[in-house]
Enzyme design. Sequence first.
Site, PDB file in Angstrom:
ATOM      1  CB  CYS A 152      12.794 114.955   1.516  1.00  0.00           C
ATOM      2  SG  CYS A 152      11.511 115.960   1.699  1.00  0.00           S
ATOM      3  CD  GLU A 153      12.392 108.525  -1.991  1.00  0.00           C
ATOM      4  OE1 GLU A 153      12.964 109.647  -2.225  1.00  0.00           O
ATOM      5  OE2 GLU A 153      12.162 107.697  -2.617  1.00  0.00           O
ATOM      6  N   GLY A 163      29.203  86.220   0.329  1.00  0.00           N
ATOM      7  CA  GLY A 163      29.455  87.470   0.963  1.00  0.00           C
ATOM      8  C   GLY A 163      28.535  87.820   2.204  1.00  0.00           C
ATOM      9  NE  ARG A 164      22.451  88.113   1.269  1.00  0.00           N
ATOM     10  CZ  ARG A 164      21.672  89.080   0.757  1.00  0.00           C
ATOM     11  NH1 ARG A 164      21.157  89.866   1.438  1.00  0.00           N
ATOM     12  NH2 ARG A 164      21.658  89.254  -0.542  1.00  0.00           N
ATOM     13  NE  ARG A 171      19.950  93.684   1.697  1.00  0.00           N
ATOM     14  CZ  ARG A 171      19.037  92.821   1.993  1.00  0.00           C
ATOM     15  NH1 ARG A 171      18.529  93.185   3.028  1.00  0.00           N
ATOM     16  NH2 ARG A 171      18.738  91.858   1.269  1.00  0.00           N
ATOM     17  CD  GLU A 194      32.207  84.369  -6.750  1.00  0.00           C
ATOM     18  OE1 GLU A 194      33.498  84.342  -6.490  1.00  0.00           O
ATOM     19  OE2 GLU A 194      31.466  84.711  -7.419  1.00  0.00           O
ATOM     20  N   GLY A 196      25.732  83.266  -2.407  1.00  0.00           N
ATOM     21  CA  GLY A 196      24.286  83.112  -2.291  1.00  0.00           C
ATOM     22  C   GLY A 196      23.801  82.741  -0.918  1.00  0.00           C
ATOM     23  CE1 TYR A 204      25.915  92.468  -1.392  1.00  0.00           C
ATOM     24  CE2 TYR A 204      24.867  91.207  -0.001  1.00  0.00           C
ATOM     25  CZ  TYR A 204      25.731  91.247  -1.103  1.00  0.00           C
ATOM     26  OH  TYR A 204      26.278  90.317  -1.849  1.00  0.00           O
ATOM     27  CE1 TYR A 249      18.039  94.565  -3.902  1.00  0.00           C
ATOM     28  CE2 TYR A 249      18.890  95.014  -1.974  1.00  0.00           C
ATOM     29  CZ  TYR A 249      18.989  94.900  -3.163  1.00  0.00           C
ATOM     30  OH  TYR A 249      20.413  95.679  -3.675  1.00  0.00           O
TER      31      TYR A 249
END
Length: 422
Positions: A350-351, A281-282, A319, A279, A237, A379, A323
Amino acid sequence: MAQLEFDGCKTLELAREYGTPLYVVSEAMIRQRLQTLNRDFMKKYPGSLALFASKALLTLDICKIVASEGLGLDVVTGGELYTAIKAGFPMERVYFHGNNKSEEELIMALDHRVGRIVVDNQYELELLNELAIQRGMRAPIMFRITPGVDSHTHKHITTGQIDSKFGMPLHTESKQVFMGAAMTMEGIDCWGFHFHVGSQLHTNESHRKATEILLNLVKEVKQDYGFETRELNLGGGYGVRYNENDDPKPLHYFTDALMADVEKLCGNLGLQMPKIVIEPGRWVVAEAGITLYTLGAKKVIPGVRTYISVDGGMPDNPRPSLYDARYEAVVANRPDDPANELVTIAGKCCETGDILIKDISLQAPKPGDILAVYTTGAYNHSMASNYNRLPRPAMVLVNKGTHRLSVRRETYEDLLAREVLG
Ligand code: LLP
């Protein structure tokens, strides 16, 4: 600088040689982070272990890099585990997480003798016990708990609160059916507990609160069941810098505070010092990655906004839309020009929501320029999709001026490879 360089490599050359969109990942920067984990955590606190949370970025190359630096690996699915197996990752350093592991995945974990299975719930516990008994084994497990602390981050990436799909709360009843039960199970070998409070955190408050709650739990289960905890996993985290609002702290700000807390609490509560596992990650990979895009259509809506589009978007970086993540970028072929033109970078899907960066000042971007978006190492590749049938980008590993392909670009044939035409 005539053009942006990343880990000693010229980004325009990379774009030309490998095409765009392109994930560019620095092996040197990843190794540096892994070595910091090794030096400032594992060596400083003998017996501890740092895992890399592979959900942030997982390829065979990444597995090999992590293994060679002596860390362990956190996996959460059979697919992640399969990648680790194929890369020859030492299985005793693999921790298998996940809130809904299938029977097939549990069998895979047992058959490959993963280091720990982090059991999320009672259903999984009972299933794992049966599977282990059938194989004449005892599964080495940790219990995932929800410590009930709220971390201050985007609501989709908080995980430690009671109302969560992850882990078991600490009510008396759930302690009985989960921990109490496990300790009497023939196929289960209990090691300790795990929590993960949330992601992209810039303070250690929620980790520290959760650690205190956890140590009190360790004391209770010792009293209630005579169980001596051997290992605690305090999750990941740790935050990174995406933009000027982020103020990431050094690793030791988290780890030293947590180790001091654990030592003090163990002393106060009369507990033996367990092995501590973390642990992140980021923190390991995010800043080690950039994405190169080619700019295309530019559209000026007078008095409203100027849009300029890239040749990728939400399929290679979901992302911003998931988020509200805010990224920084630079025109890689004119990085030193004044960034004085306000534009919005749109993806090609197309969004309407496929906006990569809203309102960013750039170096007068125009079609054909190469745009480098920073901090895309975590990510992005691991969350990429084929929406609108966009082939997923290639990934190149750069290392102090050298570069090589690590993941080839998806082809149109790849997109149809699984289809069975009736
Ligand atoms: N351990 C567990 C059990 C986790 O659930 C996670 C992340 C980690 C470790 C690693 O967290 P990190 O150090 O990377 O913050 N897709 C989201 C992030 C989801 C994280 C989920 N779990 C994003 O792009 O922000």
